[in-house]
Design a protein around this motif. Structure first.
Motif, PDB file in Angstrom:
ATOM      1  N   LEU A   9     118.852  22.650  27.953  1.00 48.02           N
ATOM      2  CA  LEU A   9     117.938  22.802  26.830  1.00 48.02           C
ATOM      3  C   LEU A   9     118.485  23.815  25.820  1.00 48.02           C
ATOM      4  N   LEU A  10     119.021  24.920  26.317  1.00 46.72           N
ATOM      5  CA  LEU A  10     119.634  25.906  25.431  1.00 46.72           C
ATOM      6  C   LEU A  10     120.778  25.289  24.648  1.00 46.72           C
ATOM      7  N   ARG A  64     117.899  31.452  17.153  1.00 45.76           N
ATOM      8  CA  ARG A  64     117.022  30.357  16.752  1.00 45.76           C
ATOM      9  C   ARG A  64     115.653  30.493  17.399  1.00 45.76           C
ATOM     10  N   GLN A  65     115.630  30.838  18.680  1.00 45.55           N
ATOM     11  CA  GLN A  65     114.363  30.983  19.378  1.00 45.55           C
ATOM     12  C   GLN A  65     113.520  32.115  18.775  1.00 45.55           C
ATOM     13  N   GLN A  66     114.155  33.236  18.469  1.00 41.16           N
ATOM     14  CA  GLN A  66     113.434  34.360  17.861  1.00 41.16           C
ATOM     15  C   GLN A  66     112.897  33.976  16.488  1.00 41.16           C
ATOM     16  N   ASP A  67     113.736  33.351  15.686  1.00 42.15           N
ATOM     17  CA  ASP A  67     113.324  32.963  14.340  1.00 42.15           C
ATOM     18  C   ASP A  67     112.240  31.887  14.384  1.00 42.15           C
ATOM     19  N   HIS A  68     112.349  30.964  15.322  1.00 39.44           N
ATOM     20  CA  HIS A  68     111.341  29.914  15.447  1.00 39.44           C
ATOM     21  C   HIS A  68     109.984  30.535  15.784  1.00 39.44           C
ATOM     22  N   ALA A  69     109.976  31.508  16.676  1.00 38.36           N
ATOM     23  CA  ALA A  69     108.718  32.179  17.033  1.00 38.36           C
ATOM     24  C   ALA A  69     108.113  32.867  15.813  1.00 38.36           C
ATOM     25  N   GLU A  70     108.952  33.489  15.008  1.00 38.29           N
ATOM     26  CA  GLU A  70     108.477  34.160  13.804  1.00 38.29           C
ATOM     27  C   GLU A  70     107.922  33.152  12.790  1.00 38.29           C
ATOM     28  N   PHE A 100     118.839  33.113   9.172  1.00 38.46           N
ATOM     29  CA  PHE A 100     119.368  32.412  10.335  1.00 38.46           C
ATOM     30  C   PHE A 100     120.706  31.749  10.019  1.00 38.46           C
ATOM     31  N   LEU A 101     120.768  31.119   8.882  1.00 42.66           N
ATOM     32  CA  LEU A 101     121.991  30.459   8.464  1.00 42.66           C
ATOM     33  C   LEU A 101     123.150  31.452   8.379  1.00 42.66           C
ATOM     34  N   LYS A 102     122.907  32.571   7.748  1.00 42.45           N
ATOM     35  CA  LYS A 102     123.950  33.588   7.613  1.00 42.45           C
ATOM     36  C   LYS A 102     124.325  34.178   8.972  1.00 42.45           C
TER      37      LYS A 102
END
Length: 147
Positions: A9-10, A64-70, A100-102
């Motif tokens: 999954l990761l 990605r996981q951190q940003d998705h949660a935010e 995230f992109l950067k």
């Protein structure tokens, strides 16, 4: 230690991230970061070690996981799969997409890869089960040694 299914999954999440990296285009008013394959010379780059690729993919997935949660918090729990491609999203979400992109590009470079090498290995693993297995093995090693 994470279960092999979670490892898969990761990997899928991290590789989906690459799809976003390769195709996301900021609006003209935003700072542009090019993550395409670019010049023909980059196609001639030697294949990097799988360990570098796996490490970069794992760190990108963590981001990605951190940003998705935010983003989920900002958007009240309703986050489209392709949120960074949406035109009418809150500016805070757009900022997260750009960050995230950067950061993903930085992670790739910090792990000794070019964007072209990372994207090429992502494409290759889709049609090369042996490569995919090597990447999964490296991810498992990294997860075992993670604090």
């Amino acid at each position: 230690m994470l279960h092999a299914g979670l490892s898969r999954l990761l990997l899928v999440g991290a590789l989906s991230t690459v799809g976003v990296l390769a195709s996301y285009t900021p609006s003209p008013t935003q700072r542009s970061i090019t993550l395409g394959l670019g010049e023909a010379a980059s196609a001639q780059s030697p294949t990097p070690p799988v360990s570098q690729y796996a490490r970069a993919a794992l760190f990108i997935e963590q981001e990605r996981q951190q940003d998705h949660a935010e983003v989920k918090r900002i958007m009240g729990g309703n986050v489209p799969d392709d949120v960074c491609r949406q035109k009418n999203i809150p500016s805070a979400v757009r900022d997260i997409c750009n960050r995230f992109l950067k950061r993903s590009a930085d992670i790739i470079k910090e792990n000794g890869l070019t964007i072209a090498q990372f994207n090429e290995m992502t494409r290759r693993k889709e049609s090369d089960p042996a490569l995919q297995q090597k990447i999964q093995g490296e991810l498992l090693k990294l997860q075992k040694t993670a604090p």
